[in-house]
Scaffold this motif. Sequence first.
Motif, PDB file in Angstrom:
ATOM      1  N   ILE A  87       1.015   3.878  -3.245  1.00 32.93           N
ATOM      2  CA  ILE A  87       0.983   5.334  -3.083  1.00 32.93           C
ATOM      3  C   ILE A  87       2.174   6.353  -3.494  1.00 32.93           C
ATOM      4  CG2 ILE A  87       0.463   7.308  -1.129  1.00 32.93           C
ATOM      5  CD1 ILE A  87      -1.380   5.043   0.181  1.00 32.93           C
TER       6      ILE A  87
ATOM      7  N   SER B 106       0.722  -1.286   0.067  1.00 29.29           N
ATOM      8  CA  SER B 106       0.027  -0.030  -0.066  1.00 29.29           C
ATOM      9  C   SER B 106       0.871   1.233  -0.045  1.00 29.29           C
ATOM     10  CB  SER B 106      -0.805  -0.015   1.452  1.00 29.29           C
ATOM     11  OG  SER B 106      -1.862   0.978   1.145  1.00 29.29           O
TER      12      SER B 106
ATOM     13  N   VAL C 281       1.943  14.074  -0.113  1.00 34.16           N
ATOM     14  CA  VAL C 281       1.463  12.661   0.373  1.00 34.16           C
ATOM     15  C   VAL C 281       0.818  12.743   1.904  1.00 34.16           C
ATOM     16  CG1 VAL C 281       2.331  10.342   0.990  1.00 34.16           C
ATOM     17  CG2 VAL C 281       2.935  11.458  -1.247  1.00 34.16           C
TER      18      VAL C 281
ATOM     19  N   ASN D 135       2.763   6.088  -7.266  1.00 29.63           N
ATOM     20  CA  ASN D 135       1.784   6.958  -7.923  1.00 29.63           C
ATOM     21  C   ASN D 135       2.218   8.519  -7.749  1.00 29.63           C
ATOM     22  OD1 ASN D 135       0.535   4.694  -8.689  1.00 29.63           O
ATOM     23  ND2 ASN D 135      -1.180   5.094  -7.345  1.00 29.63           N
ATOM     24  N   LYS D 136       2.574   9.003  -6.761  1.00 26.86           N
ATOM     25  CA  LYS D 136       3.016  10.270  -6.556  1.00 26.86           C
ATOM     26  C   LYS D 136       4.086  10.680  -7.276  1.00 26.86           C
ATOM     27  CE  LYS D 136       3.778  14.307  -4.349  1.00 26.86           C
ATOM     28  NZ  LYS D 136       2.890  15.385  -4.470  1.00 26.86           N
TER      29      LYS D 136
ATOM     30  N   LYS E 128      -7.655  11.692   4.051  1.00 25.88           N
ATOM     31  CA  LYS E 128      -8.259  10.506   4.164  1.00 25.88           C
ATOM     32  C   LYS E 128      -8.948  10.014   5.328  1.00 25.88           C
ATOM     33  CE  LYS E 128      -5.642   8.364   0.006  1.00 25.88           C
ATOM     34  NZ  LYS E 128      -4.779   7.343  -0.180  1.00 25.88           N
TER      35      LYS E 128
ATOM     36  N   SER F  76      -8.556  10.817  -6.878  1.00 26.85           N
ATOM     37  CA  SER F  76      -7.606  10.363  -5.836  1.00 26.85           C
ATOM     38  C   SER F  76      -6.150  10.526  -6.357  1.00 26.85           C
ATOM     39  CB  SER F  76      -7.808   9.222  -4.866  1.00 26.85           C
ATOM     40  OG  SER F  76      -7.603   8.032  -6.031  1.00 26.85           O
ATOM     41  N   ASN F  77      -6.092   9.962  -7.554  1.00 26.95           N
ATOM     42  CA  ASN F  77      -4.810  10.126  -8.216  1.00 26.95           C
ATOM     43  C   ASN F  77      -4.370  11.501  -8.775  1.00 26.95           C
ATOM     44  OD1 ASN F  77      -3.898   7.237  -8.015  1.00 26.95           O
ATOM     45  ND2 ASN F  77      -4.709   6.715  -9.904  1.00 26.95           N
TER      46      ASN F  77
ATOM     47  N   ASP G 244      -0.519   5.002   7.521  1.00 25.52           N
ATOM     48  CA  ASP G 244      -0.747   6.672   7.430  1.00 25.52           C
ATOM     49  C   ASP G 244       0.357   7.377   8.178  1.00 25.52           C
ATOM     50  OD1 ASP G 244      -3.129   6.024   5.824  1.00 25.52           O
ATOM     51  OD2 ASP G 244      -4.473   6.546   7.336  1.00 25.52           O
TER      52      ASP G 244
ATOM     53  N   TYR H  11      -2.930  13.979  -6.236  1.00 27.84           N
ATOM     54  CA  TYR H  11      -1.001  13.526  -5.910  1.00 27.84           C
ATOM     55  C   TYR H  11      -0.469  14.877  -6.732  1.00 27.84           C
ATOM     56  CZ  TYR H  11      -1.737   9.220  -3.413  1.00 27.84           C
ATOM     57  OH  TYR H  11      -1.950   8.438  -2.878  1.00 27.84           O
TER      58      TYR H  11
ATOM     59  N   GLN I 218      -2.938  11.973   3.220  1.00 30.25           N
ATOM     60  CA  GLN I 218      -3.271  10.754   4.298  1.00 30.25           C
ATOM     61  C   GLN I 218      -4.247  11.336   5.269  1.00 30.25           C
ATOM     62  OE1 GLN I 218      -1.953   8.812   1.466  1.00 30.25           O
ATOM     63  NE2 GLN I 218      -2.635   7.536   3.532  1.00 30.25           N
TER      64      GLN I 218
END
Length: 349
Positions: free
Chosen positions: A33, A29, A112, A36-37, A119, A103-104, A272, A107, A116
Amino acid sequence: MGKGGALSEGVLKKIILSYTYVAIWIFLSFTVIVYNKYILDRKMYDWPYPISLTMIHMGFCSSLAYILVSVLKVVEPVQMTRDIYLKSVVPIGLLYSLSLWLSNSAYIFLSVSFIQMLKALMPVAVYSIGVLLKKEGFKGDTMTNMLSISFGVAIAAYGEAKFNSWGVMLQLGAVCFEATRLVLIQILLTSKGITFNPITSLYYVAPCCFAFLSIPWIIVEFPKLRDTSSFHFDYLIFGTNSLCAFALNLAVFLLVGKTSALTMNVAGVVKDWLLIAFSWSVIKDTVTPINLFGYGIAFLGVAYYNHAKLQALKAKEAEKKATQIDDESGKLLEDRSAEKSARKSESDN
């Protein structure tokens, strides 16, 4: 070795396996994240096309899920009619595609660590939408807890050094769509006795997401990519990124299957905090004391929410066991009564 020693070894093995599943899920996970960032951030890999990235994930996951379900038959498919697919799976696929897209996209604009923190509003959104759709009953103490989480996130947002309104709107939109999806899964699927594991979920939902995402992609990102002659598809970057996304779904399957969904929620809180620390120490995102104070309040609210859910599950399980015992006791009394009646009849004869 005695019986007690063997029992201890079994318990120890179970504990080690549980922690292993948690560690694998947190690692994957975390990796997805941060990866992707890295891809989307203009200061890093500089490929700010969130719809395209999400479509790559969905295409890759759809293909692998098809191979696992239809070719290798590792996982059994769910009995699915066309009517159920159109009325239940397609709306869930639409919400999932919107959630992933937004959500993507966030970023590109937010750190980041701050994402979090935002979220943490997920329990608030799930409970509120559950109440609106009459899936959850309104409870004053639960709503008070939801307000405390919201208050903590608001403080964290106030303390954000690089606050971006558009990025916050994107992430909040993603939270709302994801929360609605989770509630609709209970209403449209679980109530009909249909349950998906992460592989069958990808098998049915990912192609649907890909189709929905292709519409905004053609309008928003395709013209930009067509005009960007310098771009060449990096198979290593996008291949490993997609593989991590698929592996994360397998890890969810292992973690929930071998432990529980609540364990994943608790592990998510640990993840997180690790992401916030990583964002501050490695990516060099600014994390202010007000950020941490606000998120600390939200964290306590989420922790209490998970604790309340655990207690509710325990109470429900205890009630179920008590009902089973009552049923068994009633059946035993009936059997004994029938046996006495039979003996009496024999003695009378």
